[in-house]
Design a protein around this motif. Sequence first.
Motif, PDB file in Angstrom:
ATOM      1  N   ALA A 120      24.569  -3.345   8.644  1.00  0.00           N
ATOM      2  CA  ALA A 120      24.010  -2.568   7.533  1.00  0.00           C
ATOM      3  C   ALA A 120      23.918  -1.088   7.902  1.00  0.00           C
ATOM      4  CB  ALA A 120      22.636  -3.119   7.148  1.00  0.00           C
ATOM      5  N   LEU A 121      23.534  -0.799   9.143  1.00  0.00           N
ATOM      6  CA  LEU A 121      23.422   0.600   9.576  1.00  0.00           C
ATOM      7  C   LEU A 121      24.787   1.280   9.612  1.00  0.00           C
ATOM      8  CD1 LEU A 121      20.828   0.148  12.468  1.00  0.00           C
ATOM      9  CD2 LEU A 121      20.441   1.435  10.363  1.00  0.00           C
ATOM     10  N   TYR A 122      25.773   0.609  10.154  1.00  0.00           N
ATOM     11  CA  TYR A 122      27.119   1.177  10.253  1.00  0.00           C
ATOM     12  C   TYR A 122      27.746   1.382   8.871  1.00  0.00           C
ATOM     13  CZ  TYR A 122      28.120   1.199  15.288  1.00  0.00           C
ATOM     14  OH  TYR A 122      28.148   1.506  16.633  1.00  0.00           O
ATOM     15  N   LEU A 123      27.574   0.389   7.988  1.00  0.00           N
ATOM     16  CA  LEU A 123      28.215   0.435   6.674  1.00  0.00           C
ATOM     17  C   LEU A 123      27.418   1.234   5.652  1.00  0.00           C
ATOM     18  CD1 LEU A 123      29.385  -3.277   6.446  1.00  0.00           C
ATOM     19  CD2 LEU A 123      30.820  -1.273   6.863  1.00  0.00           C
ATOM     20  N   ARG A 124      26.180   1.614   6.012  1.00  0.00           N
ATOM     21  CA  ARG A 124      25.279   2.310   5.069  1.00  0.00           C
ATOM     22  C   ARG A 124      25.090   1.464   3.809  1.00  0.00           C
ATOM     23  NH1 ARG A 124      27.379   4.974   9.529  1.00  0.00           N
ATOM     24  NH2 ARG A 124      26.485   7.075   9.737  1.00  0.00           N
ATOM     25  N   ARG A 125      24.781   0.179   4.031  1.00  0.00           N
ATOM     26  CA  ARG A 125      24.549  -0.753   2.949  1.00  0.00           C
ATOM     27  C   ARG A 125      23.143  -1.334   3.054  1.00  0.00           C
ATOM     28  NH1 ARG A 125      27.893  -0.367  -1.362  1.00  0.00           N
ATOM     29  NH2 ARG A 125      30.092  -0.371  -0.769  1.00  0.00           N
ATOM     30  N   PRO A 126      22.541  -1.720   1.919  1.00  0.00           N
ATOM     31  CA  PRO A 126      21.239  -2.399   1.975  1.00  0.00           C
ATOM     32  C   PRO A 126      21.363  -3.740   2.690  1.00  0.00           C
ATOM     33  CG  PRO A 126      21.741  -1.640  -0.259  1.00  0.00           C
ATOM     34  CD  PRO A 126      22.994  -1.485   0.542  1.00  0.00           C
ATOM     35  N   LEU A 127      20.286  -4.150   3.338  1.00  0.00           N
ATOM     36  CA  LEU A 127      20.219  -5.449   4.007  1.00  0.00           C
ATOM     37  C   LEU A 127      19.323  -6.360   3.179  1.00  0.00           C
ATOM     38  CD1 LEU A 127      20.930  -7.106   6.604  1.00  0.00           C
ATOM     39  CD2 LEU A 127      18.729  -6.321   7.520  1.00  0.00           C
ATOM     40  N   LEU A 128      19.905  -7.417   2.609  1.00  0.00           N
ATOM     41  CA  LEU A 128      19.152  -8.405   1.838  1.00  0.00           C
ATOM     42  C   LEU A 128      18.740  -9.520   2.792  1.00  0.00           C
ATOM     43  CD1 LEU A 128      18.095  -9.626  -0.817  1.00  0.00           C
ATOM     44  CD2 LEU A 128      20.381 -10.603  -1.156  1.00  0.00           C
ATOM     45  N   VAL A 129      17.440  -9.661   3.027  1.00  0.00           N
ATOM     46  CA  VAL A 129      16.914 -10.636   3.983  1.00  0.00           C
ATOM     47  C   VAL A 129      16.233 -11.758   3.209  1.00  0.00           C
ATOM     48  CG1 VAL A 129      15.493 -10.999   6.029  1.00  0.00           C
ATOM     49  CG2 VAL A 129      16.534  -8.762   5.623  1.00  0.00           C
ATOM     50  N   THR A 130      16.761 -12.962   3.334  1.00  0.00           N
ATOM     51  CA  THR A 130      16.200 -14.113   2.645  1.00  0.00           C
ATOM     52  C   THR A 130      15.684 -15.113   3.681  1.00  0.00           C
ATOM     53  OG1 THR A 130      18.274 -15.370   2.573  1.00  0.00           O
ATOM     54  CG2 THR A 130      17.878 -13.798   0.794  1.00  0.00           C
ATOM     55  N   GLY A 131      14.863 -16.046   3.201  1.00  0.00           N
ATOM     56  CA  GLY A 131      14.351 -17.080   4.094  1.00  0.00           C
ATOM     57  C   GLY A 131      12.979 -17.547   3.673  1.00  0.00           C
ATOM     58  N   PRO A 132      12.501 -18.625   4.272  1.00  0.00           N
ATOM     59  CA  PRO A 132      11.185 -19.161   3.918  1.00  0.00           C
ATOM     60  C   PRO A 132      10.075 -18.165   4.232  1.00  0.00           C
ATOM     61  CG  PRO A 132      12.453 -20.713   5.270  1.00  0.00           C
ATOM     62  CD  PRO A 132      13.166 -19.406   5.325  1.00  0.00           C
ATOM     63  N   PRO A 133       8.917 -18.310   3.598  1.00  0.00           N
ATOM     64  CA  PRO A 133       7.781 -17.441   3.917  1.00  0.00           C
ATOM     65  C   PRO A 133       7.406 -17.566   5.396  1.00  0.00           C
ATOM     66  CG  PRO A 133       7.359 -18.700   1.904  1.00  0.00           C
ATOM     67  CD  PRO A 133       8.608 -19.266   2.513  1.00  0.00           C
ATOM     68  N   GLY A 134       6.977 -16.445   5.951  1.00  0.00           N
ATOM     69  CA  GLY A 134       6.497 -16.457   7.326  1.00  0.00           C
ATOM     70  C   GLY A 134       7.568 -16.401   8.392  1.00  0.00           C
ATOM     71  N   THR A 135       8.803 -16.059   8.029  1.00  0.00           N
ATOM     72  CA  THR A 135       9.870 -15.973   9.030  1.00  0.00           C
ATOM     73  C   THR A 135      10.118 -14.543   9.509  1.00  0.00           C
ATOM     74  OG1 THR A 135      11.451 -16.018   7.172  1.00  0.00           O
ATOM     75  CG2 THR A 135      11.093 -18.082   8.361  1.00  0.00           C
ATOM     76  N   GLY A 136       9.290 -13.596   9.070  1.00  0.00           N
ATOM     77  CA  GLY A 136       9.382 -12.236   9.596  1.00  0.00           C
ATOM     78  C   GLY A 136      10.309 -11.323   8.826  1.00  0.00           C
ATOM     79  N   LYS A 137      10.501 -11.586   7.546  1.00  0.00           N
ATOM     80  CA  LYS A 137      11.442 -10.761   6.759  1.00  0.00           C
ATOM     81  C   LYS A 137      10.979  -9.308   6.679  1.00  0.00           C
ATOM     82  CE  LYS A 137      11.203 -13.533   3.160  1.00  0.00           C
ATOM     83  NZ  LYS A 137      10.380 -14.603   3.746  1.00  0.00           N
ATOM     84  N   SER A 138       9.718  -9.099   6.300  1.00  0.00           N
ATOM     85  CA  SER A 138       9.232  -7.717   6.190  1.00  0.00           C
ATOM     86  C   SER A 138       8.989  -7.094   7.562  1.00  0.00           C
ATOM     87  CB  SER A 138       7.962  -7.662   5.337  1.00  0.00           C
ATOM     88  OG  SER A 138       6.940  -8.455   5.900  1.00  0.00           O
ATOM     89  N   SER A 139       8.603  -7.904   8.540  1.00  0.00           N
ATOM     90  CA  SER A 139       8.357  -7.376   9.889  1.00  0.00           C
ATOM     91  C   SER A 139       9.619  -6.781  10.493  1.00  0.00           C
ATOM     92  CB  SER A 139       7.819  -8.479  10.801  1.00  0.00           C
ATOM     93  OG  SER A 139       6.579  -8.970  10.345  1.00  0.00           O
ATOM     94  N   LEU A 140      10.784  -7.313  10.104  1.00  0.00           N
ATOM     95  CA  LEU A 140      12.047  -6.790  10.624  1.00  0.00           C
ATOM     96  C   LEU A 140      12.201  -5.305  10.326  1.00  0.00           C
ATOM     97  CD1 LEU A 140      14.873  -7.137  11.865  1.00  0.00           C
ATOM     98  CD2 LEU A 140      15.665  -7.928   9.625  1.00  0.00           C
TER      99      LEU A 140
END
Length: 338
Positions: free
Chosen positions: A71-91
């Motif tokens: 995402a950093l190299y391509l200058r694209r948004p990173l869509l992070v999916t997964g169950p609650p409590g897996t650290g999506k926002s913490s990333l």
Amino acid sequence: MPLWPVYTGTTEPHDGIDLLPAPPPWRAFDGGPALPAPADTDDAAAVSPDRRHRAHTYRATPESVQLVNAALYLRRPLLVTGPPGTGKSSLAYAVARELRLGPVLRWNITSRSTLADGLYQYDPLSRLYAARGDDRSPTGDSGVEDHLRLGPLGTALLPYARPRTLLIDEIDKSDLDLPNDLLNILEEGQYEIPELARAARHAPDAHAEVMAHGTDARVPVVRGRVRCRAFPFVVLTSNGEREFPPAFLRRCVTLRLRRPDESHLAEIVRAHLGEPDEHARPLIARFLARAGSGDLATDQLLNAIYLTGAAGLDENSRDELAERLMPYLSRAADPDAH
């Protein structure tokens, strides 16, 4: 020389973002004048201790490191999916801390959120009241900037010399139009503030000083247009509650976080609470056994380990309390919910 990976997941802050290679030609932006990115200390009072702790203790998987760098190299948004409590926002906080990208700009999405909420807020009534109490005759539309503040998305797209980090949390809770509306803004890397653009007709070379999100500092906006310089590191999180349009998905780098396995879970516990002891290890095993039957969050395990250890309970009381602290997050998996 370019650096791969820029984000390493080691949690040690560094300036590797300066070695990021030039963007693909179709993702190059030239906004200006260039603004220095604020330091982390600029909002130290505003960032909760919980967020600082999570940024420091987050443990990334090899897949997470790889796709964050994509995402950093391509200058694209990173869509992070997964169950609650897996650290999506913490990333998002962990990446911002390691790469020294300054305070995270956070936009919490609800079913009522609109694109305008993320870009800027303008209060015409406060301007009207201010004009009534001022005997001076403003020229054109001057003074409008005093009643306007950029939102988290609008601030992230300012022409910073280094990318800012923008967390768009729980995008799946939005109405049907917001992902497509976001798509256009993030593709173009720019937007217009009509209230300032109208004012610029009377003074084309002038610029307005407006307040940015999360601070009282003012930033220049020339002729009512904002265009990014370094595309922000945008993290959109989703609990998988809805499908997104194909046009939206193909413009994002997609990362699916899964429940941690035993070794990763032990590493997470170690980062937060130290080496798992004889009380923590059985709780980790129980958590893993129960996780196969329903949704559980890592936070629940951390709470159970901390509390059962701190309370000084006997084994039976510890087990009973731990069981109550780790209920399934979905009623369908809970045998007592029927």
